[in-house]
Design an enzyme around this catalytic site. Structure first.
Site, PDB file in Angstrom:
ATOM      1  N   GLY A   1       0.779  -1.339   0.203  1.00  0.00           N
ATOM      2  CA  GLY A   1      -0.012  -0.082   0.237  1.00  0.00           C
ATOM      3  C   GLY A   1       1.002   1.391   0.006  1.00  0.00           C
ATOM      4  O   GLY A   1       0.482   2.280  -0.364  1.00  0.00           O
ATOM      5  N   GLN A   2       2.055   1.049   0.338  1.00  0.00           N
ATOM      6  CA  GLN A   2       2.969   2.364   0.205  1.00  0.00           C
ATOM      7  C   GLN A   2       3.395   2.637  -1.014  1.00  0.00           C
ATOM      8  O   GLN A   2       3.499   3.881  -1.269  1.00  0.00           O
ATOM      9  CB  GLN A   2       4.534   1.931   1.161  1.00  0.00           C
ATOM     10  CG  GLN A   2       5.631   1.325   0.185  1.00  0.00           C
ATOM     11  CD  GLN A   2       5.469  -0.317  -0.165  1.00  0.00           C
ATOM     12  OE1 GLN A   2       4.109  -0.779  -0.231  1.00  0.00           O
ATOM     13  NE2 GLN A   2       6.396  -0.937  -0.496  1.00  0.00           N
TER      14      GLN A   2
ATOM     15  N   GLY B   1      15.065   5.684   1.275  1.00  0.00           N
ATOM     16  CA  GLY B   1      14.038   5.082   1.948  1.00  0.00           C
ATOM     17  C   GLY B   1      13.301   6.261   2.865  1.00  0.00           C
ATOM     18  O   GLY B   1      13.941   7.002   3.450  1.00  0.00           O
TER      19      GLY B   1
ATOM     20  N   GLU C   1      10.076   4.127   7.230  1.00  0.00           N
ATOM     21  CA  GLU C   1      10.023   4.170   8.764  1.00  0.00           C
ATOM     22  C   GLU C   1      10.690   5.389   9.261  1.00  0.00           C
ATOM     23  O   GLU C   1      10.120   5.732  10.603  1.00  0.00           O
ATOM     24  CB  GLU C   1      11.173   3.178   9.095  1.00  0.00           C
ATOM     25  CG  GLU C   1      10.673   1.575   8.758  1.00  0.00           C
ATOM     26  CD  GLU C   1      11.811   0.727   8.868  1.00  0.00           C
ATOM     27  OE1 GLU C   1      11.820  -0.080   9.708  1.00  0.00           O
ATOM     28  OE2 GLU C   1      12.461   0.611   8.024  1.00  0.00           O
TER      29      GLU C   1
END
Lengths: 762, 762
Positions: A475-476, A714, A717
């Site tokens: 879903g990211q 990234g 997180e």
């Protein structure tokens, strides 16, 4: 490099329409002829001996097609580093939720009813319900063969910590702890298993890391991994909770084997709350040595972390908790001693941040505490000590890009602008601001000496491009990111690119969606594979056009001669020319990319991530001094993302990370009493809601990392990590109270405010 | 090259168990949630104008979810060379079976009932029911825009035929014809269509050539091919009848679109008999010029072939019919004039032999006729004229291998051994032997200048090998052949190799199963891809073992040092070493192979098949002179297969080709009266049965073709081709009667015997 047309520009997620119209098929939307429904009988006791199981009544219930206990299952132990779990409990249950038996029936209702007909004779044992009990002398053992209840220990040391502490102007010591929280993704986890007629096993499931999962399921079942085919439907979130398999994965396979039918198991929300491995909850003792000028010299940490009843990723998580923050600043020396211990609670594991968030809460709280005590500006102290591009950190990370200082400056600046008055409602509401930093990885050359990703791309004869990756889209939005990377690299529109569904029989070997690695490592593999097929295509075009390939460019689906732009062919024409002719063009490229990192040596030293992300969150909170309620008003999120591929996607990650970060900080907590969960339901496990969301002011710092595709790093997180300490720091700014233990509930604040007033009165 | 362990040895088909236990899923075994059943309303008239269609009553039937007519469909014409068909008839129907409307309903029964509620107002027209009518002056036109009803004409000429005929000692001329026969595969054809939520279309169907099919369906629907994903279930035979799409393919897609549900159409056997394109039925006039010594000098052919109502592959088939036999012998000159004409009958198309079988019947009958007239031994004449290895034939074929002479010698020898007495039952039963030769292709560089195949192979981390090919297994066993080729090339057991299902989203681009090309071209691609991945693997092993890769060998799943056989690793160990480490090994290889042939020039001259197959069948028959019934007693099948990959598979192809050949020769015939089929049912369309099967004596000649994998050439079609003329020649040997027109039914023989007796009495 010309102006970008696809990367960094607004691009709707390629599967957005399917999702918002409810058409996308998630696991529970799938159904197969003859499919049965599985349910799992779970232990109601945190610790008990199984004396006997009687399934005879359950088997008699009409509609029940099979009942299994440990006796029906391969008895292989499985797990990651420490294999200490079997798919169904053999002689003993070790937490409330432990799997005891399973049923397959023609409906969910019948399967559920059958569970109550299975009679289990337990001899209840006293449970180990916290880490202190676990390590106490003469403690009960959770696993008879795990002496002292210890699952794993670490010791790391760089420089001479003891010497440095002696030389420091100030040395402070504090204790912190964080709580067990659940990933609470929207879509409950589950799987459908079907044994094929050729003896292979197909499993539909939304794992974050399918190739790891395939190996684990194979290990549990005692078969060869290539006999298992994992197919992924759409996934409704994972956040680390779906990286690794659960017991239901091999269980559903055994049920399917036993009944000869496809079997589906989808967990209920209560089962998710009982068994989704929560964030590892540590007790952390932190010692920090500083000089008068704010130089941070030495850091020492002791960690006692709760593994729960079985070991999943907690041992790896403890590693991150032990080391990563040491690379946030230019410490001279550092030492960590960490211990992971068994309890009779839900096994803990990975959740956005993967251990790094816990120690960030401690360290970034600690810095503000120390600065206040010394009288330094914590923002300036952070800036002074910040790791910078070009650094090799204490643990050997090579910072090929690092925008930490810029993030600190911009976040500190932005949070001050437009801040509200420090008091309102005649002093009942107090406001404060706080800041915290973070670092994280974009990949992880961890267990294996590999941290790469593979991609395959293939042109069809109509000039459309298929992209195959083994990295999962939870879903990211990595499918969209891959399509944009492919579009930009090739020079063709996103809607002529198809990112294919994940299927271990087809998708190239990849490590999966964790460690915030997919955009960076997976995206890089896609970029290189597209470049490779582009080279094939340009060679073909050069032949067809009688022009040197160096003169050719591709733009908007058209190959043209730079010197003579009217001389051009569509990609479809070139593909057709190449494929159904003597050229016998493959127009297919496969690539395995492993980033140029070295991994750790035996002491944990080494450059082990493709890239490292840094950032800072500035937070403004208000505290109701009567009720103790904390509200986050604004949050400034400054992140070094390397480069933005999809602006909406990045903002989505920021919003989600902030929301989960606030939830962790202020609300969420898995409460147990004598090992019995007290709030295993969304009725009483308090998540934050849309009303609690602050205004987010995102700041994106682009350092153009040399490894990431188009410079990207990234962002999955990082957006959660600094949220908790920033809030804790802002609370201290508002009301002078320091909370060391998450969550900072209204109740905890209320009593702290009461004590604070009393202390003030003394 | 050492002793072979997998290729050429007994190997059970890898999917045999699934098939014989009934577990293999064929199309009709598949079912999807919400799936509807489609049925097609077909024209009862061979030729009629559609005045009006009323679907209102059909729509009212409960359970009917959608009814479509031409108005609901894209109006694109589609087809191969000549696009003259639309998916539903617009204004006119052109044969009995022509598609007029279609229904989707919740059950087959309801869909069938709904068909009878569709009212079509036809204005019946006079049909064109044979080729003579079709070409007659002032004939009715089947298609208004096809003047003279001509679909295609060919003229080929090599050498100076007219001059050569003048110089020949003998020139004979005869007329032959063959009949319309149906492929009659076990599994009726069909498809399931489902539109996915991302706008793409999935079609499950058992096409022989999926990538061609994808393009045709795309053309019919007016969408891009890459939007279509064809997935193949198990297939129950094709024999050429499933190479190309049928109208139901786009129809089922339109029904699925209209209803928003998956829709399945599986033809009934009657629909198959009405609409499965039968073998092209030609009238052939043949002229052959010979010298006294048996040298065959010149050949001239005129062909008038029946296309039926629409053009499928008949135009290509006419090409084969016109040319191929010219390369069977060393003719000095040849000329063919061929014409394909429309009739109001079922469109004709490909069936095992693909045109070549028809002219073989003519030529190989003709040779015996001529030899008898001159008094030469037809076996010796064939031997004398046989094409041989190293020849470049009249049409430019390069015979890199050719075992024709050996096949003739061995077949002629074998059929004589153990032959029964020439008469029995006091002369009522007469026996004879006959021989006929054949040649054929293993591939076909036909329409496109490509005749290749692609393959992908991939090692998994447990050392198992996946093989992906786009060539279809119709039951002939190419999955097993590919697995054997891969096993032999790699040095690993067949059961560690998985040949993956065919899926156009995944399988590499291939041309498909026709022209007896799959073992040769597809197998070669697999061999080369495996060799490529083997090279990758050996490089890895060399590194791990510290040995030059040239010293390494692989045997039985183990890589070992030839100089030190104890120094070894399993394939699983090497794969694990390569995949989850710094080596970042791809262990995946993709290859597109196009054989070293040139294709035809504009006159049809050129080397256009990867390999050419030659063979001879010797037949012994007995004729009941009272009833006219012919029985084939024995058949010797001598084939140059290049090399045998799977002995059982080759024998299966021989048995099947012989059975279909005998059926075509003696029994099968689609009879029509005024354009109305008279035997569109297995009740009255006479197939041969197991009781009619002769004893088969296979002779395999291995010429080790340099192009085919391990020397192998195709054997799919060749086994049918010489059967008919060999039987006709044996009949003449038995009773002195020459039948020029297939089938040689008992009735036809009865009357011929009557006339023969009368002529004898004169």
């Amino acid at each position: 490099m010309g102006k970008r047309k696809y990367v960094g520009l607004k691009q709707e997620f390629i599967d957005a329409k399917e999702k918002v119209t409810g058409q996308a098929n998630y696991l529970d939307d799938l159904s197969f002829p003859g499919m049965l429904y599985g349910k799992i009988l779970r232990s109601p006791h945190p610790h008990a001996q199984i004396k006997a199981i009687n399934i005879s009544q359950a088997l008699k219930l009409p509609g029940v097609k099979g009942v299994i206990t440990a006796d029906d299952c391969p008895s292989n132990y499985f797990g990651l580093e420490i294999a200490d779990v079997t798919m169904l409990a053999k002689d003993k249950v070790r937490y409330v939720g432990d799997e005891v038996a399973a049923v397959a029936a023609t409906s969910e209702e019948i399967a559920q009813a059958a569970l109550s007909l299975i009679k289990v004779d337990y001899e209840v044992l006293r449970p180990v319900t916290n880490v202190e009990e676990s390590v106490a002398l003469g403690a009960l053992l959770v696993h008879e063969d795990k002496i002292g209840n210890v699952a794993k220990t670490y010791h790391f040391e760089r420089g001479n910590v003891d010497e440095d502490f002696v030389r420091c102007d100030y040395v402070f010591e504090e204790k912190f702890s964080t709580s067990r929280v659940s990933a609470c993704y929207m879509e409950p986890f589950g799987a459908i298993a079907r044994w094929e007629h050729d003896g292979r096993l197909t499993i539909w499931t939304g794992l974050q890391a399918v190739f790891h999962g395939r190996n684990e399921i194979a290990k549990a079942l005692g078969i060869s991994p290539a006999l298992i085919n994992i197919k992924e439907p759409f996934i409704g979130g994972g956040f680390g909770g779906k990286i690794w398999i659960r017991n239901f994965h091999p269980i559903v396979a055994v049920l399917a084997k036993k009944t000869g039918c496809p079997v589906k198991i989808v967990l209920t929300r209560e089962e998710e709350m009982l068994t989704t491995r929560p964030r590892v909850a540590p007790k952390m003792r932190l010692k920090l040595g500083m000089m008068q000028d704010g130089t941070m010299v030495a850091k020492q940490a002791e960690i006692l972390a709760d593994n729960g009843a079985y070991t999943w990723a907690a041992s790896k998580i403890l590693l991150n908790m032990s080391m990563r923050t040491d690379c946030l600043y230019r410490f001279k020396s550092t030492r960590t001693d960490a211990k992971l211990v068994y309890t009779n609670l839900i096994p803990t594991s990975g959740f956005r941040g993967y251990g790094n968030s816990q120690m960030h809460f401690a360290l970034e709280s600690m810095i503000d505490i120390c600065c206040r005590k010394i009288g330094l500006d914590p923002v300036q102290v952070r800036l002074k000590n910040a790791s910078r591009q070009g650094d090799t950190t204490l643990h050997g990370w090579k910072l090929r890009s690092c925008g930490l200082a810029e993030c600190i400056e911009k976040a500190a600046q932005a949070i001050k602008v437009n801040r509200l008055p420090a008091e309102a409602q005649n002093g009942r509401i107090k406001r404060g601001i706080g800041l915290a930093c973070m670092n994280h990885v974009s990949g992880n050359r961890g267990g294996d000496n590999f941290d790469g990703s593979s991609a395959m791309v293939r042109f069809h004869e109509d000039g459309k491009l298929m992209v195959y990756s083994g990295e999962a889209d939870l879903g990211q939005g990595c499918k969209t990111v891959f399509a944009q990377i492919a579009a930009e690299t090739m020079g063709m529109p996103v809607d002529h690119i198809f990112v294919m569904p994940l299927d271990t029989d087809i998708s190239p070997f990849c490590y999966g969606t964790y460690s915030s690695r997919v955009t960076t490592v997976g995206g890089r593999a896609v970029q290189l594979a597209v470049q490779k097929v582009k080279d094939q295509l340009l060679q073909l075009a050069a032949k067809k056009m009688g022009v040197d390939s160096g003169r050719l460019e591709i733009n908007d689906d058209v190959v043209y001669n730079r010197m003579d732009p009217g001389h051009k062919y569509s990609l479809a024409e070139i593909c057709k020319y190449g494929i159904r002719t003597r050229e016998a063009a493959e127009l297919t490229a496969y690539i395995t990319y492993d980033p140029p990192t070295q991994g750790n040596d035996s002491t944990g030293y080494g450059d082990y991530s493709s890239a490292y992300t840094y950032g800072a969150h500035g937070v403004e909170v208000e505290v109701d001094t009567v009720t103790g309620q904390v509200r986050v008003l604004r949050i400034v999120t400054a992140h070094d993302v390397g480069a933005v591929i999809n602006p909406q996607g990045v903002f989505g990650q920021i919003s989600g990370g902030v929301a989960q970060g606030i939830g962790w900080t202020l609300y969420e907590n898995q409460i147990q009493k004598n090992g019995i969960p007290q709030n295993a339901s969304l009725r009483n496990y308090i998540l934050m809601t849309i009303k609690d969301m602050p205004k987010i002011e995102p700041i994106l710092v682009e350092t153009n990392d040399p490894v990431g595709p188009f410079g990207a790093k990234g962002i999955g997180e990082p957006t959660l990590i600094p949220t908790a300490p920033a809030i804790a720091n802002a609370i201290q700014d508002a009301v002078g109270i320091r909370i060391h233990d998450l969550p900072i509930t209204a109740e905890k604040m209320f009593w702290a405010l009461q004590n604070h007033v009393k202390e003030g009165e003394k």
